[in-house]
Design a protein around this motif. Structure first.
Motif, PDB file in Angstrom:
ATOM      1  N   UNK A   1       0.847  -1.194   0.000  1.00 30.04           N
ATOM      2  CA  UNK A   1       0.000   0.000   0.000  1.00 30.04           C
ATOM      3  C   UNK A   1       0.882   1.244   0.000  1.00 30.04           C
ATOM      4  N   UNK A   2       0.652   2.109  -0.979  1.00 34.01           N
ATOM      5  CA  UNK A   2       1.359   3.379  -0.993  1.00 34.01           C
ATOM      6  C   UNK A   2       0.811   4.260   0.129  1.00 34.01           C
ATOM      7  N   UNK A   3       1.703   4.832   0.916  1.00 29.15           N
ATOM      8  CA  UNK A   3       1.295   5.601   2.101  1.00 29.15           C
ATOM      9  C   UNK A   3       0.444   6.804   1.714  1.00 29.15           C
ATOM     10  N   UNK A   4       0.830   7.509   0.672  1.00 31.15           N
ATOM     11  CA  UNK A   4       0.169   8.761   0.310  1.00 31.15           C
ATOM     12  C   UNK A   4      -1.278   8.556  -0.113  1.00 31.15           C
ATOM     13  N   UNK A   5      -1.572   7.452  -0.770  1.00 32.27           N
ATOM     14  CA  UNK A   5      -2.905   7.255  -1.361  1.00 32.27           C
ATOM     15  C   UNK A   5      -3.770   6.239  -0.609  1.00 32.27           C
ATOM     16  N   UNK A   6      -3.286   5.697   0.483  1.00 30.43           N
ATOM     17  CA  UNK A   6      -4.041   4.664   1.203  1.00 30.43           C
ATOM     18  C   UNK A   6      -4.106   4.948   2.705  1.00 30.43           C
ATOM     19  N   UNK A   7      -4.285   6.227   3.034  1.00 33.82           N
ATOM     20  CA  UNK A   7      -4.277   6.621   4.449  1.00 33.82           C
ATOM     21  C   UNK A   7      -5.359   5.906   5.247  1.00 33.82           C
ATOM     22  N   UNK A   8      -6.587   5.881   4.726  1.00 33.57           N
ATOM     23  CA  UNK A   8      -7.688   5.252   5.462  1.00 33.57           C
ATOM     24  C   UNK A   8      -7.437   3.765   5.659  1.00 33.57           C
ATOM     25  N   UNK A   9      -6.993   3.070   4.628  1.00 36.27           N
ATOM     26  CA  UNK A   9      -6.734   1.634   4.734  1.00 36.27           C
ATOM     27  C   UNK A   9      -5.637   1.370   5.779  1.00 36.27           C
ATOM     28  N   UNK A  10      -4.613   2.202   5.800  1.00 34.38           N
ATOM     29  CA  UNK A  10      -3.531   2.013   6.761  1.00 34.38           C
ATOM     30  C   UNK A  10      -3.990   2.314   8.186  1.00 34.38           C
ATOM     31  N   UNK A  11      -4.886   3.288   8.332  1.00 33.47           N
ATOM     32  CA  UNK A  11      -5.461   3.560   9.655  1.00 33.47           C
ATOM     33  C   UNK A  11      -6.263   2.358  10.151  1.00 33.47           C
ATOM     34  N   UNK A  12      -7.015   1.751   9.255  1.00 34.06           N
ATOM     35  CA  UNK A  12      -7.820   0.586   9.637  1.00 34.06           C
ATOM     36  C   UNK A  12      -6.921  -0.605   9.979  1.00 34.06           C
ATOM     37  N   UNK A  13      -5.823  -0.746   9.269  1.00 30.34           N
ATOM     38  CA  UNK A  13      -4.858  -1.803   9.609  1.00 30.34           C
ATOM     39  C   UNK A  13      -4.288  -1.543  11.000  1.00 30.34           C
ATOM     40  N   UNK A  14      -4.035  -0.262  11.313  1.00 27.37           N
ATOM     41  CA  UNK A  14      -3.574   0.091  12.654  1.00 27.37           C
ATOM     42  C   UNK A  14      -4.607  -0.278  13.710  1.00 27.37           C
ATOM     43  N   UNK A  15      -5.898  -0.103  13.406  1.00 26.14           N
ATOM     44  CA  UNK A  15      -6.959  -0.502  14.341  1.00 26.14           C
ATOM     45  C   UNK A  15      -6.974  -2.022  14.536  1.00 26.14           C
TER      46      UNK A  15
ATOM     47  N   UNK B   1      -6.332  -4.449  17.950  1.00 24.87           N
ATOM     48  CA  UNK B   1      -7.177  -5.535  18.451  1.00 24.87           C
ATOM     49  C   UNK B   1      -6.386  -6.825  18.607  1.00 24.87           C
ATOM     50  N   UNK B   2      -5.463  -7.052  17.681  1.00 24.43           N
ATOM     51  CA  UNK B   2      -4.647  -8.274  17.709  1.00 24.43           C
ATOM     52  C   UNK B   2      -3.287  -7.942  17.094  1.00 24.43           C
ATOM     53  N   UNK B   3      -2.318  -7.730  17.934  1.00 21.15           N
ATOM     54  CA  UNK B   3      -1.004  -7.277  17.458  1.00 21.15           C
ATOM     55  C   UNK B   3      -0.266  -8.333  16.635  1.00 21.15           C
ATOM     56  N   UNK B   4      -0.730  -9.599  16.690  1.00 21.59           N
ATOM     57  CA  UNK B   4      -0.075 -10.665  15.932  1.00 21.59           C
ATOM     58  C   UNK B   4      -0.735 -10.899  14.576  1.00 21.59           C
ATOM     59  N   UNK B   5      -1.643 -10.029  14.194  1.00 16.29           N
ATOM     60  CA  UNK B   5      -2.428 -10.260  12.984  1.00 16.29           C
ATOM     61  C   UNK B   5      -1.589 -10.122  11.715  1.00 16.29           C
ATOM     62  N   UNK B   6      -0.775  -9.065  11.651  1.00 13.28           N
ATOM     63  CA  UNK B   6       0.000  -8.784  10.432  1.00 13.28           C
ATOM     64  C   UNK B   6       1.431  -8.402  10.768  1.00 13.28           C
ATOM     65  N   UNK B   7       2.301  -8.699   9.815  1.00 12.37           N
ATOM     66  CA  UNK B   7       3.655  -8.134   9.824  1.00 12.37           C
ATOM     67  C   UNK B   7       3.641  -6.887   8.946  1.00 12.37           C
ATOM     68  N   UNK B   8       4.290  -5.839   9.408  1.00 17.80           N
ATOM     69  CA  UNK B   8       4.351  -4.594   8.633  1.00 17.80           C
ATOM     70  C   UNK B   8       5.803  -4.251   8.361  1.00 17.80           C
TER      71      UNK B   8
END
Length: 308
Positions: A89-103, A107-114
């Motif tokens: 995900x490009x940071x500049x154009x996917x702010x909302x998606x990245x915020x939701x990934x942060x949410x 909820x579960x810190x083991x869900x994704x690697x970033x």
């Protein structure tokens, strides 16, 4: 036959018919209430009605903001199933998606690697062995079990958050007995507002999504939107009317204004909603609704949970 006799005969027949048809009314008026036979009372089985008409729910309802979060997660899992490689995900154009990934990570810190690569973010679901995944099916109703189990795990966390607020609400209104029905039928009290559930703070991400100028512009939009609705004393208005009003108050091009307003609608659906949005519908026909209980202070504070 004499016409006078004919009229009299008809009147007598009508009088007799009327007396016969209404006799039971006069009889009942002379009776006491306890003398009237009452049909035996029957208790309607709430569960049987729900089973008969298919109203039993498999899951509790969720606030719209949580439904959107789960849909985002499902989209991410589906993309990973299809590509079977890190999602970028490009940071500049996917702010909302990245915020939701942060949410989701909150909820579960083991869900994704970033992993940050230049101006993009790579997302990799944890504990999803690629070698065991079935072939991708674009029209499948369900994802493979490894993804569905992950989504269910997050869904259970969200349900628990709502249930905790609901139980506190039942205590406040002195309706603790409703908890048994809530558990049995997976429903919440009719007067319970799902928007009472607090937003989920996104996990702090190691990059900045919004500049100070963008934050100030979003605050201006919130302030002017609430003032405009209050000034007109309405809860609904056409989307273009709101956009035109905001453009008259804030120096910004129309495309950028629409992106910001739609960002607020997606990130704060308990503040602003488009009530009739459809894919094939033109934006000029959209009707936008505001939560009349919203205040500038509260909405800006909620916004800070996402962009600060």
């Amino acid at each position: 036959m004499d016409s006078n006799k004919l009229i009299k005969t008809e009147q007598e027949h009508q009088s007799k018919g009327e007396d016969e048809s209404t006799r039971h009314l006069s009889d009942m008026l002379g009776m006491k209430y306890t003398q009237i036979k009452q049909p035996p009372s029957q208790i309607i089985n709430f569960r049987s009605l729900r089973q008969r008409f298919g109203l039993i729910q498999d899951q509790y309802p969720l606030p719209l903001k949580f439904e959107q979060l789960l849909q985002t997660m499902k989209t991410i899992e589906q993309i990973y199933w299809k590509k079977q490689k890190p999602i970028v995900y490009e940071i500049k154009t996917n702010a909302l998606r990245l915020l939701q990934i942060g949410q989701l990570l909150n909820l579960d810190k083991e869900l994704y690697q970033i992993k940050i690569v230049e101006k993009s973010v790579q997302i990799i679901p944890n504990d999803v062995p690629i070698e065991n995944l079935p072939s991708f099916q674009p029209f499948a109703h369900q994802l493979p079990s490894v993804f569905e189990n992950r989504i269910t795990r997050v869904r259970n966390i969200l349900d628990k958050l709502v249930q905790t607020v609901h139980e506190n609400y039942l205590d406040i209104i002195n309706q603790q007995d409703f908890k048994e029905q809530s558990i049995q039928f997976k429903v919440y009290h009719p007067t319970f507002d799902l928007n009472l559930v607090p937003d989920i703070l996104p996990q702090q991400l190691p990059f900045q999504l919004y500049s100070e100028e963008q934050k100030a512009q979003l605050q201006q939009i919130i302030e002017n939107t609430i003032q405009y609705f209050n000034k007109r004393t309405v809860s609904f208005m056409f989307y273009p009317n709101l956009i035109n009003y905001l453009l008259s108050k804030i120096k910004m091009n129309k495309d950028q204004m629409e992106k910001y307003v739609q960002f607020l609608i997606k990130v704060q659906p308990d503040f602003l909603q488009i009530t009739n949005q459809k894919k094939e519908q033109l934006k000029v026909k959209w009707i936008i609704q505001i939560n009349k209980q919203s205040t500038v202070e509260n909405q800006i504070q909620q916004l800070k949970t996402y962009i600060y």
